[in-house]
Design a protein around this motif. Structure first.
Motif, short mmCIF file in Angstrom:
data_model
loop_
_atom_site.label_atom_id
_atom_site.label_comp_id
_atom_site.label_asym_id
_atom_site.label_seq_id
_atom_site.Cartn_x
_atom_site.Cartn_y
_atom_site.Cartn_z
N GLN A 1 -4.84 1.72 2.77
CA GLN A 1 -3.81 1.49 1.76
C GLN A 1 -4.03 0.20 0.97
OE1 GLN A 1 0.12 1.51 3.48
NE2 GLN A 1 0.98 0.33 1.80
N CYS A 2 -4.52 -0.86 1.64
CA CYS A 2 -4.52 -2.19 1.02
C CYS A 2 -5.87 -2.79 0.68
CB CYS A 2 -3.77 -3.16 1.93
SG CYS A 2 -2.03 -2.76 2.17
N ASN A 3 -6.92 -2.46 1.41
CA ASN A 3 -8.20 -3.11 1.17
C ASN A 3 -8.65 -2.96 -0.27
OD1 ASN A 3 -8.56 -4.24 3.68
ND2 ASN A 3 -9.96 -2.66 4.43
N GLY A 4 -9.09 -4.07 -0.86
CA GLY A 4 -9.61 -4.05 -2.22
C GLY A 4 -8.56 -4.22 -3.30
N LYS A 5 -7.30 -4.37 -2.94
CA LYS A 5 -6.23 -4.54 -3.93
C LYS A 5 -5.80 -6.01 -3.98
CE LYS A 5 -4.34 0.08 -3.40
NZ LYS A 5 -3.15 0.87 -3.04
N GLU A 6 -5.18 -6.40 -5.10
CA GLU A 6 -4.64 -7.75 -5.23
C GLU A 6 -3.27 -7.86 -4.60
OE1 GLU A 6 -4.79 -9.55 -9.16
OE2 GLU A 6 -6.51 -8.29 -9.61
#
Length: 141
Positions: A107-112
């Motif tokens: 869900q979260c990896n690679g997002k700001e």
């Protein structure tokens, strides 16, 4: 500038958070702002690793400042410590979801910025009747 004040622009919203910084939030999470907890101010950061505890039923935003991206190191939903989120029954300290780590990473990896929820409906209920929390550790790369 007043804290918690929202500024609307064409494709984003800027929030003056309780850290005294302005955070740009994409339009796709605009619908969440009504019930939003303020973006985390980094939680407890040590050696570049941020640790955020989210008690059951709460949502928070993890974030990294531009141009950095979130890199989840570990995410555990369950109960491993009686002193964390003591609001409800804490009869065991050895329960954790088998799916929370992989789901939060996907869900979260690679997002700001990424919204995480502490909810058994998302990760399964590893210990019925016990008050649980989500413990997320991440870096910004």
């Amino acid at each position: 500038m007043m804290r918690g004040l929202f500024y609307i622009c064409f494709f984003c919203i800027s929030v003056a958070d309780n850290c005294g910084k302005t955070v740009s939030i994409q339009e796709d999470i605009l619908h969440s702002l009504v019930s939003m907890q303020r973006p985390s101010c980094g939680g407890n950061t040590k050696f570049g690793l941020t640790s955020v505890i989210v008690c059951h039923g709460i949502s928070v935003y993890l974030r990294c400042t531009y141009p950095f991206k979130i890199n989840i190191k570990a995410a555990v939903y369950g109960r491993l410590d009686k002193s964390i989120c003591p609001e409800g029954p804490a009869g065991t300290t050895s329960c954790k979801s088998k799916t929370s780590d992989a789901k939060i990473k996907a869900q979260c990896n690679g997002k700001e910025i990424c919204r995480v929820n502490a909810d058994a409906r998302l990760y399964g209920d590893p210990c019925f009747g016990i008050y649980k929390y989500l413990d997320v550790k991440y870096t910004c790369f």
